[in-house]
Enzyme design. Structure first.
Site, PDB file in Angstrom:
ATOM      1  N   LYS A  10      37.664  45.864  42.651  1.00 35.00           N
ATOM      2  CA  LYS A  10      36.929  44.806  42.780  1.00 35.00           C
ATOM      3  C   LYS A  10      35.620  44.931  43.454  1.00 35.00           C
ATOM      4  CE  LYS A  10      41.094  41.960  43.524  1.00 35.00           C
ATOM      5  NZ  LYS A  10      41.589  40.858  44.449  1.00 35.00           N
ATOM      6  N   TYR A  50      40.737  33.696  37.240  1.00 33.25           N
ATOM      7  CA  TYR A  50      41.643  33.380  38.234  1.00 33.25           C
ATOM      8  C   TYR A  50      41.952  31.907  38.228  1.00 33.25           C
ATOM      9  CZ  TYR A  50      41.621  37.532  41.168  1.00 33.25           C
ATOM     10  OH  TYR A  50      41.748  38.918  41.435  1.00 33.25           O
ATOM     11  N   PHE A  58      41.383  29.100  48.629  1.00 26.16           N
ATOM     12  CA  PHE A  58      40.262  30.199  48.741  1.00 26.16           C
ATOM     13  C   PHE A  58      39.760  30.467  47.504  1.00 26.16           C
ATOM     14  CE2 PHE A  58      44.785  31.818  48.001  1.00 26.16           C
ATOM     15  CZ  PHE A  58      44.658  32.561  46.682  1.00 26.16           C
ATOM     16  N   ARG A  86      51.189  47.417  41.196  1.00 28.00           N
ATOM     17  CA  ARG A  86      51.125  46.775  42.370  1.00 28.00           C
ATOM     18  C   ARG A  86      51.834  47.419  43.615  1.00 28.00           C
ATOM     19  NH1 ARG A  86      49.962  41.445  41.733  1.00 28.00           N
ATOM     20  NH2 ARG A  86      50.934  40.760  43.167  1.00 28.00           N
ATOM     21  N   THR A  92      48.895  42.066  49.397  1.00 29.89           N
ATOM     22  CA  THR A  92      47.453  41.280  49.246  1.00 29.89           C
ATOM     23  C   THR A  92      46.682  41.522  50.306  1.00 29.89           C
ATOM     24  OG1 THR A  92      48.779  39.789  47.662  1.00 29.89           O
ATOM     25  CG2 THR A  92      46.419  39.077  48.449  1.00 29.89           C
ATOM     26  N   ARG A 103      45.462  49.130  49.247  1.00 25.44           N
ATOM     27  CA  ARG A 103      44.708  48.152  49.862  1.00 25.44           C
ATOM     28  C   ARG A 103      45.048  48.386  51.583  1.00 25.44           C
ATOM     29  NH1 ARG A 103      47.265  43.351  46.294  1.00 25.44           N
ATOM     30  NH2 ARG A 103      45.451  42.619  45.177  1.00 25.44           N
ATOM     31  N   ASN A 113      39.966  42.903  48.885  1.00 30.04           N
ATOM     32  CA  ASN A 113      41.129  43.673  49.073  1.00 30.04           C
ATOM     33  C   ASN A 113      41.193  44.779  47.903  1.00 30.04           C
ATOM     34  OD1 ASN A 113      41.892  42.317  47.168  1.00 30.04           O
ATOM     35  ND2 ASN A 113      43.811  41.404  47.747  1.00 30.04           N
ATOM     36  N   HIS A 116      42.788  44.655  42.011  1.00 29.02           N
ATOM     37  CA  HIS A 116      43.538  43.579  41.309  1.00 29.02           C
ATOM     38  C   HIS A 116      44.646  44.236  40.545  1.00 29.02           C
ATOM     39  CE1 HIS A 116      45.037  40.280  38.917  1.00 29.02           C
ATOM     40  NE2 HIS A 116      44.849  41.113  37.902  1.00 29.02           N
ATOM     41  N   GLU A 127      45.520  38.833  30.721  1.00 33.94           N
ATOM     42  CA  GLU A 127      44.326  39.603  31.489  1.00 33.94           C
ATOM     43  C   GLU A 127      43.870  40.618  30.392  1.00 33.94           C
ATOM     44  OE1 GLU A 127      45.759  40.291  35.210  1.00 33.94           O
ATOM     45  OE2 GLU A 127      45.991  38.380  35.866  1.00 33.94           O
TER      46      GLU A 127
END
Ligand code: ATP
Ligand code: MG
Length: 138
Positions: A10, A50, A58, A86, A92, A103, A113, A116, A127
């Site tokens: 990110k 998203y 948010f 993940r 998260t 993270r 964070n 993704h 995606e």
């Protein structure tokens, strides 16, 4: 069985020059990088990506953040890649992420964070297609 997932480094992590360290972790954990590109999302593109979160409080902050600077999109391949990636990312919220996760190490907040990852086979397929064509996967 090999599986593919979409990963994003990110804008917060790219800006903080963490790209190389995150890619090193990806390779150390045994993922194959099938495709990789540096992008700068428009707000519209971040909203599209998203879209499942558009009703969340948010959402506007998240899409502003995700379009705030360059990011790196990657297609990662490994057995059980979706869960494996993940797990490597961690929770998260970095305050709740396990030690040794990306993270925990690199995230600054629940929004900024660092990475993704797709959360299921259907979202991974969607995606991947959002950023890459079949011919890009090598
Ligand atoms: P990602 O989809 O980015 O891999 P995730 O699946 O762990 O993350 P989601 O619930 O899908 O988490 O949220 C998407 C992103 O929205 C988060 O990664 C984070 O950047 C942001 N986000 C999630 N929850 C919050 C929150 N409560 N406040 C601010 N930003 C949030
Ligand atoms: Mg998610």
């Amino acid at each position: 069985m090999q599986e593919r997932t979409l990963a994003i480094i990110k804008p917060d992590a790219v800006e903080r020059r963490l790209t190389g360290r995150i890619i090193q972790r990806i390779e150390d954990e045994g993922f194959q990088i099938r495709a990789m590109r540096r992008i700068h999302l428009s707000t519209r593109e971040a909203e599209g990506f998203y879209a499942v979160h558009r009703e969340r409080p948010f959402f506007s902050s998240l899409t502003r953040f995700m379009s705030s600077g360059p990011a790196i999109v990657l297609v990662l391949e490994a057995p059980d890649a979706i869960t494996k990636w993940r797990t490597l990312m961690g929770a998260t919220d970095p305050a709740r992420a396990e030690p040794g996760t990306l993270r925990k190490e690199f995230a600054q907040s629940i929004e900024r964070n660092a990475t993704h990852g797709s959360d299921a086979p259907e979202t991974a397929a969607h995606e991947l297609g959002y950023f890459f064509a079949g011919i890009d996967l090598v």
